[in-house]
Scaffold this motif. Structure first.
Motif, short mmCIF file in Angstrom:
data_model
loop_
_atom_site.label_atom_id
_atom_site.label_comp_id
_atom_site.label_asym_id
_atom_site.label_seq_id
_atom_site.Cartn_x
_atom_site.Cartn_y
_atom_site.Cartn_z
N GLU A 114 -27.69 14.15 -1.77
CA GLU A 114 -27.94 15.18 -2.78
C GLU A 114 -28.35 16.41 -2.12
N HIS A 115 -28.97 16.44 -1.26
CA HIS A 115 -29.39 17.53 -0.25
C HIS A 115 -28.32 18.16 0.45
N ASP A 116 -27.17 17.47 1.02
CA ASP A 116 -26.07 17.75 1.92
C ASP A 116 -24.77 17.95 0.93
N LEU A 117 -24.94 17.78 -0.03
CA LEU A 117 -23.60 17.82 -0.98
C LEU A 117 -23.01 19.21 -0.92
N PRO A 118 -24.09 20.30 -1.27
CA PRO A 118 -23.52 21.80 -1.35
C PRO A 118 -23.11 22.04 0.01
N TYR A 119 -23.54 21.66 1.15
CA TYR A 119 -22.73 21.98 2.48
C TYR A 119 -21.46 21.61 2.61
N VAL A 120 -21.33 20.27 2.09
CA VAL A 120 -20.10 19.45 2.05
C VAL A 120 -19.12 20.34 1.37
N LEU A 121 -19.32 20.62 -0.08
CA LEU A 121 -18.36 21.34 -0.75
C LEU A 121 -18.11 22.51 -0.46
N MET A 122 -18.96 23.28 0.28
CA MET A 122 -18.51 24.51 0.71
C MET A 122 -17.81 24.53 2.14
N ALA A 123 -18.41 23.81 2.90
CA ALA A 123 -17.53 23.74 4.53
C ALA A 123 -16.35 22.88 4.18
N VAL A 124 -16.17 21.95 3.51
CA VAL A 124 -15.13 21.16 3.62
C VAL A 124 -14.05 21.56 2.41
N LEU A 125 -14.61 21.82 1.18
CA LEU A 125 -13.58 22.25 0.17
C LEU A 125 -13.37 23.59 0.05
N CYS A 126 -14.30 24.58 -0.14
CA CYS A 126 -13.99 25.94 -0.28
C CYS A 126 -13.66 26.76 0.94
N ALA A 127 -14.45 26.59 1.98
CA ALA A 127 -14.07 27.47 3.02
C ALA A 127 -12.40 27.43 3.66
N PRO A 128 -11.97 26.02 3.65
CA PRO A 128 -10.53 26.35 3.98
C PRO A 128 -9.58 27.17 3.13
N LEU A 129 -10.19 27.03 1.88
CA LEU A 129 -9.26 27.60 0.76
C LEU A 129 -9.04 29.29 1.02
N LEU A 130 -10.01 29.78 1.74
CA LEU A 130 -9.94 31.19 2.37
C LEU A 130 -9.01 31.61 3.46
N VAL A 131 -8.35 30.70 4.05
CA VAL A 131 -7.89 30.82 5.33
C VAL A 131 -6.39 30.59 4.98
N LYS A 132 -5.44 31.70 5.26
CA LYS A 132 -4.09 31.43 4.64
C LYS A 132 -3.05 31.34 5.89
N ASP A 133 -3.55 31.44 6.91
CA ASP A 133 -2.67 31.29 8.22
C ASP A 133 -3.66 31.13 9.63
#
Length: 133
Positions: A114-133
């Motif tokens: 529960e404590h680390d889930l926001p970090y996982v969501l941000m670093a693993v799910l959302c951040a890679p969507l920002l990079v296009k190449d």
């Protein structure tokens, strides 16, 4: 004066991340990578910012969401460039979550998740969507 200067530098760093993210959304990934350092800096300040330890988390999350919104407004596809590495990382975290079934201390393990889930969501799910190449 030292606390005020630290607060100004902290605000300037967040402001630079916001401006950079509006210009080029992948800049928000730098905020995710620097999150721990920014949090430590904010919590070490003698100002009232130390009373709100989650402020930096919310600020960086807002910057990432801003980056995703900018990409969408520019008509860029968010899911077009995902590689097999992204899927592998998601499977690894799914396996880690599944391992909770065999843990001897389930309540404590759930607290950690529960404590680390926001970090996982941000670093693993959302951040890679920002990079296009």
């Amino acid at each position: 004066m030292n606390g005020t200067l630290s607060l100004l530098i902290y605000a300037a760093m967040l402001g630079a991340l916001v401006v950079g993210t509006v210009r080029k959304p992948p800049v928000a990934v730098a905020g995710v990578l620097c999150l721990f350092g920014l949090k430590q800096w904010a919590q070490s300040m003698p100002t009232s910012l130390a009373q709100f330890p989650l402020f930096t988390n919310y600020a960086v999350a807002g910057i990432v969401v801003l980056g995703l919104a900018v990409r969408l407004m520019r008509g860029q596809c968010l899911f077009c460039r995902l590689s097999p590495i992204h899927g592998t990382a998601l499977l690894l975290y799914a396996y880690a979550a599944l391992s909770l079934v065999g843990t001897p201390d389930l309540p404590r393990a759930l607290e950690v998740w529960e404590h680390d889930l926001p970090y996982v969501l941000m670093a693993v799910l959302c951040a890679p969507l920002l990079v296009k190449d």
